[in-house]
Write an enzyme that holds these catalytic residues in place. Structure first.
Site, short mmCIF file in Angstrom:
data_model
loop_
_atom_site.label_atom_id
_atom_site.label_comp_id
_atom_site.label_asym_id
_atom_site.label_seq_id
_atom_site.Cartn_x
_atom_site.Cartn_y
_atom_site.Cartn_z
N ASP A 30 0.83 -1.21 0.00
CA ASP A 30 0.00 0.00 0.00
C ASP A 30 0.86 1.25 0.00
O ASP A 30 0.56 2.23 -0.68
CB ASP A 30 -0.90 0.04 1.25
CG ASP A 30 -1.99 -1.01 1.16
OD1 ASP A 30 -1.99 -1.78 0.18
OD2 ASP A 30 -2.83 -1.04 2.07
N LEU A 80 -36.27 -8.44 -13.13
CA LEU A 80 -36.46 -9.88 -13.29
C LEU A 80 -37.74 -10.35 -12.63
O LEU A 80 -38.15 -9.81 -11.60
CB LEU A 80 -35.30 -10.64 -12.63
CG LEU A 80 -33.92 -10.50 -13.28
CD1 LEU A 80 -32.86 -11.11 -12.38
CD2 LEU A 80 -33.90 -11.18 -14.64
N GLU A 145 -26.12 -17.53 -11.97
CA GLU A 145 -25.27 -16.52 -11.33
C GLU A 145 -25.83 -16.18 -9.96
O GLU A 145 -27.04 -16.08 -9.81
CB GLU A 145 -25.29 -15.20 -12.12
CG GLU A 145 -24.62 -15.24 -13.44
CD GLU A 145 -24.92 -13.99 -14.26
OE1 GLU A 145 -25.10 -12.89 -13.68
OE2 GLU A 145 -25.00 -14.12 -15.48
N LYS A 147 -27.32 -13.92 -7.25
CA LYS A 147 -28.04 -12.65 -7.40
C LYS A 147 -27.54 -11.69 -6.33
O LYS A 147 -27.85 -11.85 -5.15
CB LYS A 147 -29.55 -12.88 -7.27
CG LYS A 147 -30.36 -11.63 -7.53
CD LYS A 147 -31.83 -11.94 -7.58
CE LYS A 147 -32.66 -10.73 -7.91
NZ LYS A 147 -32.46 -9.59 -7.04
N ARG A 168 -30.79 2.78 -12.72
CA ARG A 168 -31.82 2.21 -13.59
C ARG A 168 -33.01 3.15 -13.76
O ARG A 168 -33.61 3.23 -14.81
CB ARG A 168 -32.30 0.88 -13.04
CG ARG A 168 -33.41 0.30 -13.91
CD ARG A 168 -33.72 -1.10 -13.59
NE ARG A 168 -34.25 -1.22 -12.26
CZ ARG A 168 -34.23 -2.32 -11.54
NH1 ARG A 168 -33.68 -3.39 -12.05
NH2 ARG A 168 -34.74 -2.36 -10.35
N LYS A 344 -35.51 -16.73 -5.75
CA LYS A 344 -35.21 -16.02 -4.51
C LYS A 344 -35.05 -16.99 -3.34
O LYS A 344 -35.70 -18.03 -3.30
CB LYS A 344 -36.34 -15.03 -4.18
CG LYS A 344 -36.57 -13.96 -5.24
CD LYS A 344 -35.42 -12.98 -5.36
CE LYS A 344 -35.44 -11.94 -4.27
NZ LYS A 344 -36.27 -10.80 -4.55
N CYS A 465 -64.80 1.63 -0.82
CA CYS A 465 -65.43 2.85 -0.34
C CYS A 465 -66.22 3.46 -1.49
O CYS A 465 -65.68 3.61 -2.59
CB CYS A 465 -64.33 3.79 0.14
SG CYS A 465 -64.81 5.52 0.08
N CYS A 471 -63.39 10.79 -1.93
CA CYS A 471 -62.79 10.26 -0.70
C CYS A 471 -61.34 10.75 -0.61
O CYS A 471 -60.54 10.55 -1.53
CB CYS A 471 -62.82 8.73 -0.73
SG CYS A 471 -61.86 7.98 0.58
S1 IVH Z 1 -29.75 -9.88 -14.79
C1 IVH Z 1 -32.24 -8.51 -18.14
N1 IVH Z 1 -28.05 -10.89 -13.05
O1 IVH Z 1 -31.49 -8.06 -9.60
C2 IVH Z 1 -31.67 -9.04 -16.91
N2 IVH Z 1 -29.52 -9.18 -12.32
O2 IVH Z 1 -34.36 -8.32 -9.25
C3 IVH Z 1 -31.30 -8.02 -15.94
N3 IVH Z 1 -29.20 -8.52 -9.99
O3 IVH Z 1 -32.35 -5.50 -11.81
C4 IVH Z 1 -30.82 -8.50 -14.66
N4 IVH Z 1 -27.55 -9.89 -9.54
O4 IVH Z 1 -30.17 -5.22 -10.43
C5 IVH Z 1 -29.04 -10.01 -13.26
N5 IVH Z 1 -26.48 -11.83 -11.64
C6 IVH Z 1 -27.46 -10.96 -11.84
C7 IVH Z 1 -27.91 -10.10 -10.83
C8 IVH Z 1 -28.96 -9.22 -11.10
C9 IVH Z 1 -28.33 -8.93 -9.07
C10 IVH Z 1 -30.23 -7.47 -9.77
C11 IVH Z 1 -30.38 -6.51 -10.92
C12 IVH Z 1 -31.80 -6.66 -11.38
C13 IVH Z 1 -32.44 -7.20 -10.12
C14 IVH Z 1 -33.74 -7.91 -10.43
#
Ligand code: IVH
Length: 707
Positions: A30, A80, A145, A147, A168, A344, A465, A471
């Site tokens: 460093d 997604l 991948e 998430k 985004r 998830k 309602c 309202c």
């Molecule tokens: S692909 C068109 N890959 O999760 C596909 N998203 O809940 C776009 N995210 O908006 C997303 N890890 O911000 C993709 N390995 C991964 C991801 C990932 C995290 C996030 C991303 C997306 C959100 C959807």
């Protein structure tokens, strides 16, 4: 010291930084790095004209002063669809396989079946399709991948140089956060390649590691962040890049946005390894396999076992079809692709006591029971409210006030009461009030029957309602909705502020937004003149919108974002839509009798019609010639275009249009080029196209083709 020596020094520092921050394999100590960095600073002080944008000294710039600049995404940033079980994951890819089968041409099969009786032929055809679907499913190449639980960002590079980073936003328009993005050391300011693409957008997740989050949580000023994701999002949206520098974030890419280069990719995995080659950190623990229930289950278990040992939070797994050609064929619906799904991790579970039930009045007047709970800590946040959906759900749960209940919380989803764990000693029944808790109008009960094709129909009881547009609760919700992200997206006019302004009687309907004055806001607690001016500027900016966005924002019952798009595309002008009868309305794709009736009722209501006029008078407008983006109808999908010569329309406009229609735009002519669009004084690209026998068209033909 020459400029060349200076450039070499920059490259050296960037190389060390890459080894440290991306490869996790430091090349020097460093202190050595710091000393060289200081040397660079001194040189830059002596020769300020030498400074290049990729110099590591350029990571921390000036504080940005005002609202973030809006940046349109040439290619939409998608989200997604979620799957919460193995079955849902499997079903998602079976649907993808079915869509692919449906896209096939069955002419031959039809001919073959022509001799049999029509009914039998149809049966055979659907049997065949079902078989083809299950077979195709098993050949789908899946890329898995982790998430990452962070914040989505799009990085825009031109000729290898980072030009900007954007959030985004609503998927179509994001915000410029270049100033904080640049402080992220694992984001290269310059791509590590001698042959950078003309344009490259790298999309991925910005996140904070668990270790950094814990460390930061020890210090006073960040206690307010409940989890690493919020901390990452808050850091990115800081105005001061120095503050961002002090909270180290990381970036890992997961996909590509706009792109123009000769290099072609056939697989998603290739794109990710290309990102690794040009200097990005890559997502570890990815896997490729063929779709099958067992493979999905095994992969899920693998990732679940890894979860705790990973340096960053993950909230699930993303499964993508690896073949880009199949991705293109499948396309997307509304905001998510039909070729990727997020599996998830399960919800976090907790037990607490149901203290009371309130009834919330929604935008359309529907009363929803909300559980008031004894506060309980679930998955990093304290939960004191949970949704109970509707009265049928309460009946199904056999729920009473005073009971001990189980709460589930998954990601961002609103916490849910899932079951009664034990009955309370003193129990009180949950009763729907006879009058609206806000405006005291009568509450009306409706029973709707939902008819399914393959399962027994279901009766749903709703209560609403009868106060309608009078309202107060409905008015507040409509105003919140109008300003919300998927509508006019007036970020500065958040839900809390709308509530206060309604309470004070300043906002009485949606059009009042455009009558707000500085003083209305400046005097509110925590606001002030400067903030008020910012809010008014954002309101002013929102006036320029799209026809479909305006329609969505009106909040006509059953007309959501995609319905509004269909209506806008079909009728093109508000006048035509207003004049349409129900018969004309049902001609619009996906508009059924109920929606058609709701649209008609809305425009037949004098108060609503007046509101629409008020909004237009206030200055809300859109460009009637603007194409509403046509999702899934990418007529040029699979084509590659090359632009050359002087064209009368701006190049980026032509490019955006082609890409919207599904074409790729490349910088060089090759055998794979579909069309060369040649303007005045076209040079070598035109000659090359002639040599290869590629179709050459002029601007008029281009306009005709892309109409
Ligand atoms: S692909 C068109 N890959 O999760 C596909 N998203 O809940 C776009 N995210 O908006 C997303 N890890 O911000 C993709 N390995 C991964 C991801 C990932 C995290 C996030 C991303 C997306 C959100 C959807």
């Amino acid at each position: 010291m020459t400029f060349k020596d200076y450039q070499q020094l920059v490259a050296q520092l960037n190389c060390w930084s890459h080894a440290y921050h991306v490869l996790d394999a430091p090349l020097i100590s460093d202190s050595e790095y710091d000393a060289t960095f200081q040397e660079l600073r001194t040189i830059e002080k002596q020769h300020p004209t030498w400074i290049v944008s990729e110099s590591p000294t350029q990571r921390v710039g000036d504080i940005v002063s005002s609202v973030f600049r809006k940046i349109p995404h040439e290619i939409k940033m998608l989200s997604l669809e979620n799957a919460f079980s193995l079955e849902e994951t499997n079903a998602f890819f079976l649907r993808a396989a079915k869509s692919l089968v449906d896209l096939e041409d069955f002419e031959k099969l039809d001919n073959l079946l022509a001799d049999t009786t029509i009914k039998k032929a149809q049966e055979l055809k659907s049997e065949f399709k079902a078989l083809a679907t299950s077979q195709l499913f098993e050949t789908l190449p899946i890329f898995s991948e982790p998430k990452l639980d962070g914040f989505a960002i799009s990085l825009h590079y031109e000729n290898g140089i980072l030009i900007y980073g954007a959030t985004r936003g609503d998927g179509e328009i994001g915000e410029d956060v270049t100033h904080t993005i640049k402080t992220i050391q694992s984001i290269p300011l310059k791509l590590q390649t001698d042959t950078p693409p003309e344009i490259l957008e790298v999309r991925g997740e910005v996140f904070m590691t668990k270790a950094v989050f814990e460390q930061l949580n020890q210090s006073e000023n960040v206690r307010s962040f409940v989890n690493p994701r919020n901390a990452a999002a808050g850091t990115i949206r800081q105005l001061n890049p120095q503050a961002a520098m002090e909270r180290p974030l990381q970036f890992i890419p997961y996909g590509m946005g706009a792109y123009s280069d000769e290099r072609e990719f056939t697989r998603h995995a290739e794109i990710l390894s290309y990102f690794g080659e040009i200097g990005f950190k890559t997502n570890q623990n990815c896997r490729a396999f063929l779709a099958s229930e067992t493979a999905f289950e095994q992969d899920y278990q693998r990732m679940e076992a890894l979860r705790d040992s990973l340096p960053m939070e993950i909230d699930g797994i993303v499964y993508k079809i690896d073949d880009l050609n199949l991705q293109e064929k499948l396309g997307f619906i509304a905001r998510s692709p039909k070729w990727a799904v997020a599996r998830k991790f399960p919800a976090q579970v907790m037990t607490t006591t149901l203290l009371d039930v309130d009834f919330q009045v929604g935008r359309t007047g529907v009363l929803t029971p909300v559980a008031r709970l004894e506060p309980v800590f679930v998955g990093g946040v304290t939960v004191s409210n949970a949704t109970l959906h509707n009265m049928d759900e309460i009946g199904r749960l056999k729920l009473c006030i005073g009971d001990k209940v189980q709460i589930h919380r998954a990601g961002d989803v609103i916490p849910k009461v899932v079951k009664v764990v034990s009955e309370g000693e003193i129990r009180r029944a949950i009763v729907m009030p006879a009058h609206c808790p806000v405006c005291e109008s009568e509450v009306i009960k409706t029973v709707n029957e939902i008819v399914y094709k393959n399962k027994p129909s279901k009766k749903i009881t709703t209560y609403h309602c009868s106060g309608g547009y009078f309202c107060a609760a409905q008015i507040v919700e409509r105003i919140k909705y109008y300003a919300s992200r998927n509508c006019l997206n007036i970020r500065q006019l958040g839900a809390k502020l709308v509530e206060v302004l309604c309470e004070q009687g300043v906002l009485n309907n949606v059009a009042d937004i455009y009558r707000l004055q500085i003083a209305d806001i400046a005097n509110l607690e925590g606001q002030g003149e400067k903030n008020a001016a910012k809010i008014l500027a954002a309101i002013e900016a929102s006036k320029h919108t799209k026809f479909s966005t305006f329609l969505t924002a009106l909040g006509i019952s059953e007309v959501g974002e995609s319905g509004a798009k269909n209506l806008a595309r079909h009728f093109k002008t508000l006048d035509k839509l207003r004049a349409a009868d129900e018969e004309a309305l049902v001609q619009v794709p996906d508009v059924g009798a109920v929606t058609a009736h709701n649209v008609r009722t809305f425009f037949d209501d004098t108060a609503q019609n007046q509101l629409v006029d008020d909004l237009l008078c206030a200055g809300v407008f859109w460009d009637e010639n603007e194409n509403e983006s046509i999702e899934n109808k990418q007529s040029l999908s699979g084509q590659t275009w090359v632009l050359t010569g002087t064209l009368s329309l701006p190049r980026n406009e032509i490019k955006a249009k082609l890409e919207r229609l599904g074409a790729k735009v490349s910088g060089a002519v090759s055998a794979k080029t579909t069309y060369v669009l040649a303007g005045e004084a076209a040079g070598s690209k035109l000659t090359e196209a002639q040599k290869l026998g590629i179709k050459i068209i002029n601007e008029a033909q281009f306009l005709e083709l892309t109409q």
